[in-house]
Scaffold this motif. Structure first.
Motif, mmCIF file in Angstrom:
data_model
loop_
_atom_site.group_PDB
_atom_site.id
_atom_site.type_symbol
_atom_site.label_atom_id
_atom_site.label_comp_id
_atom_site.label_asym_id
_atom_site.label_seq_id
_atom_site.Cartn_x
_atom_site.Cartn_y
_atom_site.Cartn_z
ATOM 1 N N GLU A 267 0.822 -1.219 0.000
ATOM 2 C CA GLU A 267 0.000 0.000 0.000
ATOM 3 C C GLU A 267 0.853 1.265 0.000
ATOM 4 O OE1 GLU A 267 -3.159 0.059 2.961
ATOM 5 O OE2 GLU A 267 -3.049 -2.132 3.086
ATOM 6 N N ARG A 268 2.163 1.092 0.119
ATOM 7 C CA ARG A 268 3.136 2.196 0.149
ATOM 8 C C ARG A 268 2.874 3.110 1.349
ATOM 9 N NH1 ARG A 268 2.079 4.579 -5.489
ATOM 10 N NH2 ARG A 268 3.583 6.174 -4.851
ATOM 11 N N ILE A 269 2.633 2.467 2.487
ATOM 12 C CA ILE A 269 2.479 3.170 3.755
ATOM 13 C C ILE A 269 3.698 2.848 4.614
ATOM 14 C CG2 ILE A 269 1.122 3.390 5.871
ATOM 15 C CD1 ILE A 269 -1.334 2.560 4.160
ATOM 16 N N VAL A 270 4.394 3.874 5.057
ATOM 17 C CA VAL A 270 5.636 3.699 5.815
ATOM 18 C C VAL A 270 5.429 4.192 7.246
ATOM 19 C CG1 VAL A 270 8.070 4.323 5.979
ATOM 20 C CG2 VAL A 270 7.017 4.015 3.731
ATOM 21 N N ILE A 271 5.819 3.369 8.197
ATOM 22 C CA ILE A 271 5.769 3.761 9.607
ATOM 23 C C ILE A 271 7.185 4.103 10.044
ATOM 24 C CG2 ILE A 271 5.186 3.053 11.949
ATOM 25 C CD1 ILE A 271 3.115 1.153 10.714
ATOM 26 N N VAL A 272 7.367 5.348 10.486
ATOM 27 C CA VAL A 272 8.703 5.865 10.797
ATOM 28 C C VAL A 272 8.836 6.111 12.301
ATOM 29 C CG1 VAL A 272 10.400 7.673 10.356
ATOM 30 C CG2 VAL A 272 8.793 7.011 8.544
ATOM 31 N N PRO A 273 9.690 5.346 13.003
ATOM 32 C CA PRO A 273 9.994 5.678 14.403
ATOM 33 C C PRO A 273 10.964 6.855 14.436
ATOM 34 C CG PRO A 273 11.225 3.725 13.733
ATOM 35 C CD PRO A 273 10.394 4.134 12.547
ATOM 36 N N ILE A 274 10.576 7.947 15.091
ATOM 37 C CA ILE A 274 11.340 9.196 14.999
ATOM 38 C C ILE A 274 12.313 9.386 16.157
ATOM 39 C CG2 ILE A 274 9.524 10.301 13.644
ATOM 40 C CD1 ILE A 274 8.662 11.801 16.172
ATOM 41 N N ASN A 275 12.450 8.358 17.001
ATOM 42 C CA ASN A 275 13.412 8.400 18.114
ATOM 43 C C ASN A 275 13.022 9.440 19.162
ATOM 44 O OD1 ASN A 275 15.594 7.476 19.544
ATOM 45 N ND2 ASN A 275 17.123 8.657 18.412
ATOM 46 N N GLY A 276 11.744 9.417 19.526
ATOM 47 C CA GLY A 276 11.273 10.290 20.602
ATOM 48 C C GLY A 276 10.394 11.414 20.121
ATOM 49 N N ALA A 277 9.411 11.771 20.940
ATOM 50 C CA ALA A 277 8.437 12.787 20.554
ATOM 51 C C ALA A 277 9.068 14.153 20.339
ATOM 52 C CB ALA A 277 7.345 12.880 21.625
ATOM 53 N N HIS A 278 10.223 14.397 20.965
ATOM 54 C CA HIS A 278 10.882 15.698 20.806
ATOM 55 C C HIS A 278 11.238 15.976 19.351
ATOM 56 C CE1 HIS A 278 14.051 12.680 21.191
ATOM 57 N NE2 HIS A 278 14.790 13.477 20.453
ATOM 58 N N ALA A 279 11.309 14.926 18.529
ATOM 59 C CA ALA A 279 11.728 15.092 17.134
ATOM 60 C C ALA A 279 10.564 15.395 16.197
ATOM 61 C CB ALA A 279 12.451 13.830 16.655
ATOM 62 N N ILE A 280 9.338 15.436 16.698
ATOM 63 C CA ILE A 280 8.181 15.581 15.806
ATOM 64 C C ILE A 280 8.223 16.884 15.025
ATOM 65 C CG2 ILE A 280 6.734 16.529 17.657
ATOM 66 C CD1 ILE A 280 5.585 14.245 14.750
ATOM 67 N N GLY A 281 8.593 17.992 15.670
ATOM 68 C CA GLY A 281 8.636 19.274 14.976
ATOM 69 C C GLY A 281 9.623 19.262 13.824
ATOM 70 N N HIS A 282 10.786 18.662 14.065
ATOM 71 C CA HIS A 282 11.817 18.566 13.022
ATOM 72 C C HIS A 282 11.309 17.770 11.834
ATOM 73 C CE1 HIS A 282 15.664 17.716 11.072
ATOM 74 N NE2 HIS A 282 15.378 16.427 11.163
ATOM 75 N N PHE A 283 10.659 16.643 12.097
ATOM 76 C CA PHE A 283 10.163 15.814 11.004
ATOM 77 C C PHE A 283 9.075 16.526 10.215
ATOM 78 C CE2 PHE A 283 12.505 12.311 12.698
ATOM 79 C CZ PHE A 283 12.623 11.418 11.652
ATOM 80 N N LEU A 284 8.135 17.144 10.917
ATOM 81 C CA LEU A 284 7.041 17.817 10.223
ATOM 82 C C LEU A 284 7.553 19.000 9.407
ATOM 83 C CD1 LEU A 284 4.285 17.741 12.977
ATOM 84 C CD2 LEU A 284 4.372 16.368 10.885
ATOM 85 N N ALA A 285 8.489 19.749 9.970
ATOM 86 C CA ALA A 285 9.031 20.897 9.245
ATOM 87 C C ALA A 285 9.752 20.450 7.969
ATOM 88 C CB ALA A 285 9.985 21.686 10.139
ATOM 89 N N GLY A 286 10.425 19.323 8.030
ATOM 90 C CA GLY A 286 11.147 18.840 6.868
ATOM 91 C C GLY A 286 10.259 18.325 5.762
ATOM 92 N N LEU A 287 8.989 18.070 6.094
ATOM 93 C CA LEU A 287 8.068 17.542 5.089
ATOM 94 C C LEU A 287 7.323 18.636 4.333
ATOM 95 C CD1 LEU A 287 6.580 14.604 7.174
ATOM 96 C CD2 LEU A 287 8.115 14.409 5.216
ATOM 97 N N GLY A 288 7.490 19.868 4.778
ATOM 98 C CA GLY A 288 6.785 20.955 4.108
ATOM 99 C C GLY A 288 5.356 21.050 4.611
ATOM 100 N N PRO A 289 4.487 21.823 3.918
ATOM 101 C CA PRO A 289 3.101 21.987 4.339
ATOM 102 C C PRO A 289 2.421 20.640 4.578
ATOM 103 C CG PRO A 289 3.602 23.475 2.545
ATOM 104 C CD PRO A 289 4.800 22.564 2.694
ATOM 105 N N LEU A 290 1.736 20.530 5.697
ATOM 106 C CA LEU A 290 1.189 19.251 6.144
ATOM 107 C C LEU A 290 0.254 18.646 5.102
ATOM 108 C CD1 LEU A 290 1.531 17.622 8.789
ATOM 109 C CD2 LEU A 290 -0.662 18.533 9.529
ATOM 110 N N GLY A 291 0.574 17.402 4.712
ATOM 111 C CA GLY A 291 -0.322 16.659 3.841
ATOM 112 C C GLY A 291 -0.191 16.961 2.369
ATOM 113 N N THR A 292 0.686 17.873 1.951
ATOM 114 C CA THR A 292 0.778 18.201 0.529
ATOM 115 C C THR A 292 1.600 17.171 -0.240
ATOM 116 O OG1 THR A 292 2.690 19.613 0.954
ATOM 117 C CG2 THR A 292 0.522 20.664 0.953
ATOM 118 N N ARG A 293 2.563 16.555 0.425
ATOM 119 C CA ARG A 293 3.418 15.586 -0.248
ATOM 120 C C ARG A 293 2.836 14.178 -0.175
ATOM 121 N NH1 ARG A 293 9.666 14.201 1.489
ATOM 122 N NH2 ARG A 293 9.951 12.445 0.072
ATOM 123 N N MET A 294 2.272 13.827 0.972
ATOM 124 C CA MET A 294 1.684 12.508 1.185
ATOM 125 C C MET A 294 0.756 12.595 2.389
ATOM 126 S SD MET A 294 4.912 10.547 2.978
ATOM 127 C CE MET A 294 6.135 11.322 1.921
#
Length: 220
Positions: free
Chosen positions: A67-94
């Motif tokens: 289904e091309r669904i990837v589950i990514v462990p981000i190594n702690g909740a503190h990293a969520i902002g970094h991951f979201l910022a790197g993906l660009g506007p929420l939901g536009t890429r995937m």
């Protein structure tokens, strides 16, 4: 059950997953290598959450890789902002979704708010595909499966004696059974990962998968 038999059961439960101090980093790198081809990405705090979701999906007859669904462990909740910022506007890429523990809810909320604005309620988070375990994954699974069945799983893995030893320790003697089980499950990284798979398998078989896992899989 002897030591060799217990080790073999532990190995089988973690088949396909790394364990040890570098487990999250290795799992994150493997998941990120698949992101460019993904249509949906699920951000979770650690490998136990990844194992739980992938086990639940397989138990429901889903093939997340297909289904091309990837589950990514981000190594702690503190990293969520970094991951979201790197993906660009929420939901536009995937499609994006996520899972966190209760104590990390505010970190996830702030990370999401930085992308989409104010998120005043948990329902608003869920509308975006992000769900909260209360209090954590282990607590959700213990409540869903029930303490009797959890002890049966401990017994099947040769761990019931070790659990009884924890119960007899002065710091844990007389504590609520659920609290003792949470402590036992979280007292070693391999144990935490193993039982994420084993307890989810029981939950799926009994159709009692915890709501946050069930709802997140439905969202992706």
């Amino acid at each position: 059950m002897n030591v060799a038999e217990r080790r073999e059961l532990a190995h089988r439960a973690l088949d396909g997953y790394a364990s040890g101090p570098d487990a999250t980093t290795l799992a994150m790198d493997r998941a990120l290598a698949k992101v460019d081809d993904a249509v949906a990405m699920v951000l979770v705090e650690g490998v136990s959450d990844q194992i739980a979701l992938e086990t639940a999906a397989a138990g429901r007859g889903r093939d997340l890789a297909a289904e091309r669904i990837v589950i990514v462990p981000i190594n702690g909740a503190h990293a969520i902002g970094h991951f979201l910022a790197g993906l660009g506007p929420l939901g536009t890429r995937m499609r994006l979704a996520g899972l966190c523990d209760l104590r990390e809810e505010e970190l996830f909320r702030r990370g999401l708010a930085a992308q989409v604005g104010s998120i005043p309620t948990r329902a608003d988070m869920e509308h975006l595909g992000f769900y909260v375990c209360v209090d954590d994954l282990e607590d959700e699974l213990i409540r869903a499966v029930g303490t009797t069945e959890v002890e049966a799983v401990f017994d099947s893995q040769g761990d019931l004696g070790s659990f009884r030893s924890l119960q007899s320790q002065p710091a844990w003697r007389g504590r609520h059974l659920e609290a003792q089980m949470r402590r036992f499950l979280s007292s070693g990284s391999r144990r935490k990962l193993r039982y994420a798979r084993l307890l989810v398998e029981v939950a799926v078989a009994r159709d009692v998968l915890p709501r946050p896992l069930d709802a997140l899989l439905a969202a992706v």
